[in-house]
Motif scaffolding. Sequence first.
Motif, PDB file in Angstrom:
ATOM      1  N   MET A   1      36.789  46.488 -88.217  1.00 45.64           N
ATOM      2  CA  MET A   1      36.573  45.068 -88.197  1.00 45.64           C
ATOM      3  C   MET A   1      37.731  44.376 -88.917  1.00 45.64           C
ATOM      4  O   MET A   1      38.196  44.836 -89.945  1.00 45.64           O
ATOM      5  CB  MET A   1      35.244  44.746 -88.881  1.00 45.64           C
ATOM      6  CG  MET A   1      34.916  43.294 -88.890  1.00 45.64           C
ATOM      7  SD  MET A   1      33.275  42.971 -89.540  1.00 45.64           S
ATOM      8  CE  MET A   1      32.399  42.707 -88.018  1.00 45.64           C
ATOM      9  N   GLU A   2      38.193  43.270 -88.369  1.00 40.27           N
ATOM     10  CA  GLU A   2      39.277  42.500 -88.965  1.00 40.27           C
ATOM     11  C   GLU A   2      38.740  41.242 -89.610  1.00 40.27           C
ATOM     12  O   GLU A   2      37.802  40.639 -89.114  1.00 40.27           O
ATOM     13  CB  GLU A   2      40.279  42.081 -87.882  1.00 40.27           C
ATOM     14  CG  GLU A   2      41.332  43.096 -87.633  1.00 40.27           C
ATOM     15  CD  GLU A   2      42.412  42.554 -86.720  1.00 40.27           C
ATOM     16  OE1 GLU A   2      42.819  41.382 -86.876  1.00 40.27           O
ATOM     17  OE2 GLU A   2      42.834  43.315 -85.848  1.00 40.27           O
ATOM     18  N   TYR A   3      39.346  40.874 -90.706  1.00 39.29           N
ATOM     19  CA  TYR A   3      38.991  39.641 -91.397  1.00 39.29           C
ATOM     20  C   TYR A   3      40.241  38.800 -91.584  1.00 39.29           C
ATOM     21  O   TYR A   3      41.319  39.318 -91.829  1.00 39.29           O
ATOM     22  CB  TYR A   3      38.393  39.942 -92.780  1.00 39.29           C
ATOM     23  CG  TYR A   3      37.087  40.676 -92.718  1.00 39.29           C
ATOM     24  CD1 TYR A   3      35.902  39.980 -92.556  1.00 39.29           C
ATOM     25  CD2 TYR A   3      37.042  42.064 -92.834  1.00 39.29           C
ATOM     26  CE1 TYR A   3      34.689  40.647 -92.499  1.00 39.29           C
ATOM     27  CE2 TYR A   3      35.837  42.744 -92.776  1.00 39.29           C
ATOM     28  CZ  TYR A   3      34.666  42.025 -92.616  1.00 39.29           C
ATOM     29  OH  TYR A   3      33.477  42.684 -92.553  1.00 39.29           O
ATOM     30  N   THR A   4      40.073  37.514 -91.480  1.00 37.76           N
ATOM     31  CA  THR A   4      41.135  36.571 -91.805  1.00 37.76           C
ATOM     32  C   THR A   4      40.772  35.943 -93.144  1.00 37.76           C
ATOM     33  O   THR A   4      39.651  35.469 -93.323  1.00 37.76           O
ATOM     34  CB  THR A   4      41.256  35.480 -90.731  1.00 37.76           C
ATOM     35  OG1 THR A   4      41.541  36.093 -89.482  1.00 37.76           O
ATOM     36  CG2 THR A   4      42.360  34.491 -91.089  1.00 37.76           C
ATOM     37  N   VAL A   5      41.704  35.950 -94.073  1.00 39.62           N
ATOM     38  CA  VAL A   5      41.456  35.417 -95.414  1.00 39.62           C
ATOM     39  C   VAL A   5      42.222  34.111 -95.574  1.00 39.62           C
ATOM     40  O   VAL A   5      43.409  34.039 -95.278  1.00 39.62           O
ATOM     41  CB  VAL A   5      41.898  36.425 -96.493  1.00 39.62           C
ATOM     42  CG1 VAL A   5      41.709  35.839 -97.878  1.00 39.62           C
ATOM     43  CG2 VAL A   5      41.133  37.732 -96.338  1.00 39.62           C
ATOM     44  N   HIS A   6      41.520  33.099 -96.049  1.00 39.13           N
ATOM     45  CA  HIS A   6      42.129  31.804 -96.360  1.00 39.13           C
ATOM     46  C   HIS A   6      42.011  31.605 -97.867  1.00 39.13           C
ATOM     47  O   HIS A   6      40.953  31.848 -98.443  1.00 39.13           O
ATOM     48  CB  HIS A   6      41.403  30.668 -95.635  1.00 39.13           C
ATOM     49  CG  HIS A   6      41.403  30.818 -94.157  1.00 39.13           C
ATOM     50  ND1 HIS A   6      42.415  30.334 -93.356  1.00 39.13           N
ATOM     51  CD2 HIS A   6      40.526  31.420 -93.319  1.00 39.13           C
ATOM     52  CE1 HIS A   6      42.155  30.621 -92.103  1.00 39.13           C
ATOM     53  NE2 HIS A   6      41.014  31.284 -92.050  1.00 39.13           N
ATOM     54  N   SER A  42      37.424  23.773 -89.209  1.00 41.67           N
ATOM     55  CA  SER A  42      38.554  24.153 -88.359  1.00 41.67           C
ATOM     56  C   SER A  42      38.510  25.617 -87.940  1.00 41.67           C
ATOM     57  O   SER A  42      39.315  26.041 -87.111  1.00 41.67           O
ATOM     58  CB  SER A  42      39.868  23.863 -89.084  1.00 41.67           C
ATOM     59  OG  SER A  42      40.127  24.833 -90.099  1.00 41.67           O
ATOM     60  N   LEU A  43      37.592  26.390 -88.511  1.00 42.83           N
ATOM     61  CA  LEU A  43      37.512  27.820 -88.222  1.00 42.83           C
ATOM     62  C   LEU A  43      36.696  28.088 -86.955  1.00 42.83           C
ATOM     63  O   LEU A  43      35.875  27.266 -86.550  1.00 42.83           O
ATOM     64  CB  LEU A  43      36.890  28.562 -89.411  1.00 42.83           C
ATOM     65  CG  LEU A  43      37.605  28.389 -90.752  1.00 42.83           C
ATOM     66  CD1 LEU A  43      36.813  29.083 -91.856  1.00 42.83           C
ATOM     67  CD2 LEU A  43      39.026  28.923 -90.678  1.00 42.83           C
ATOM     68  N   ASN A  44      36.879  29.272 -86.380  1.00 40.53           N
ATOM     69  CA  ASN A  44      36.170  29.643 -85.154  1.00 40.53           C
ATOM     70  C   ASN A  44      34.755  30.131 -85.407  1.00 40.53           C
ATOM     71  O   ASN A  44      33.960  30.192 -84.473  1.00 40.53           O
ATOM     72  CB  ASN A  44      36.943  30.736 -84.410  1.00 40.53           C
ATOM     73  CG  ASN A  44      38.265  30.236 -83.884  1.00 40.53           C
ATOM     74  OD1 ASN A  44      38.411  29.066 -83.566  1.00 40.53           O
ATOM     75  ND2 ASN A  44      39.242  31.113 -83.806  1.00 40.53           N
ATOM     76  N   GLN A  45      34.453  30.501 -86.638  1.00 40.29           N
ATOM     77  CA  GLN A  45      33.116  30.992 -86.960  1.00 40.29           C
ATOM     78  C   GLN A  45      32.814  30.686 -88.420  1.00 40.29           C
ATOM     79  O   GLN A  45      33.731  30.472 -89.212  1.00 40.29           O
ATOM     80  CB  GLN A  45      33.003  32.485 -86.696  1.00 40.29           C
ATOM     81  CG  GLN A  45      33.944  33.339 -87.525  1.00 40.29           C
ATOM     82  CD  GLN A  45      33.940  34.782 -87.073  1.00 40.29           C
ATOM     83  OE1 GLN A  45      33.933  35.053 -85.888  1.00 40.29           O
ATOM     84  NE2 GLN A  45      33.944  35.691 -88.020  1.00 40.29           N
ATOM     85  N   PRO A  46      31.528  30.663 -88.775  1.00 40.74           N
ATOM     86  CA  PRO A  46      31.175  30.382 -90.171  1.00 40.74           C
ATOM     87  C   PRO A  46      31.758  31.452 -91.098  1.00 40.74           C
ATOM     88  O   PRO A  46      31.697  32.650 -90.804  1.00 40.74           O
ATOM     89  CB  PRO A  46      29.642  30.441 -90.174  1.00 40.74           C
ATOM     90  CG  PRO A  46      29.252  30.192 -88.759  1.00 40.74           C
ATOM     91  CD  PRO A  46      30.348  30.796 -87.928  1.00 40.74           C
ATOM     92  N   ILE A  68      27.601  28.383 -93.260  1.00 47.03           N
ATOM     93  CA  ILE A  68      28.473  29.463 -93.710  1.00 47.03           C
ATOM     94  C   ILE A  68      27.748  30.781 -93.440  1.00 47.03           C
ATOM     95  O   ILE A  68      26.554  30.789 -93.146  1.00 47.03           O
ATOM     96  CB  ILE A  68      28.828  29.345 -95.205  1.00 47.03           C
ATOM     97  CG1 ILE A  68      27.566  29.422 -96.081  1.00 47.03           C
ATOM     98  CG2 ILE A  68      29.607  28.075 -95.476  1.00 47.03           C
ATOM     99  CD1 ILE A  68      27.841  29.671 -97.533  1.00 47.03           C
ATOM    100  N   ASP A  69      28.465  31.888 -93.550  1.00 47.00           N
ATOM    101  CA  ASP A  69      27.876  33.201 -93.300  1.00 47.00           C
ATOM    102  C   ASP A  69      27.334  33.823 -94.570  1.00 47.00           C
ATOM    103  O   ASP A  69      26.529  34.740 -94.519  1.00 47.00           O
ATOM    104  CB  ASP A  69      28.918  34.107 -92.645  1.00 47.00           C
ATOM    105  CG  ASP A  69      28.265  35.296 -91.940  1.00 47.00           C
ATOM    106  OD1 ASP A  69      27.167  35.125 -91.388  1.00 47.00           O
ATOM    107  OD2 ASP A  69      28.867  36.374 -91.940  1.00 47.00           O
TER     108      ASP A  69
END
Length: 74
Positions: A1-6, A42-46, A68-69
């Motif tokens: 699984m990949e995560y994008t971190v902001h 602005s994100l694609n998912q919570p 949020i998730d």
Amino acid sequence: MEYTVHTPSFRYHDLPYQDCLNKVGTVTLQDYRDDLVALIESLNQPPLLLGHSLGFLVAQMAAKKIEIDGMIFM
């Protein structure tokens, strides 16, 4: 699984010290919350929010306004 971190900074906290000092007193917690809500929208998912200290307070405030998730307190 990949995560994008902001890793957003609070408004004006990424400025040089003196510039930050002159501006940060004009900002409210609601401004910080609104900045975070705008990023989340602005994100694609919570997202899963992670925060520490003031960052967690702002994350809690944002979570009351938008989906949020989950949250992690550090």
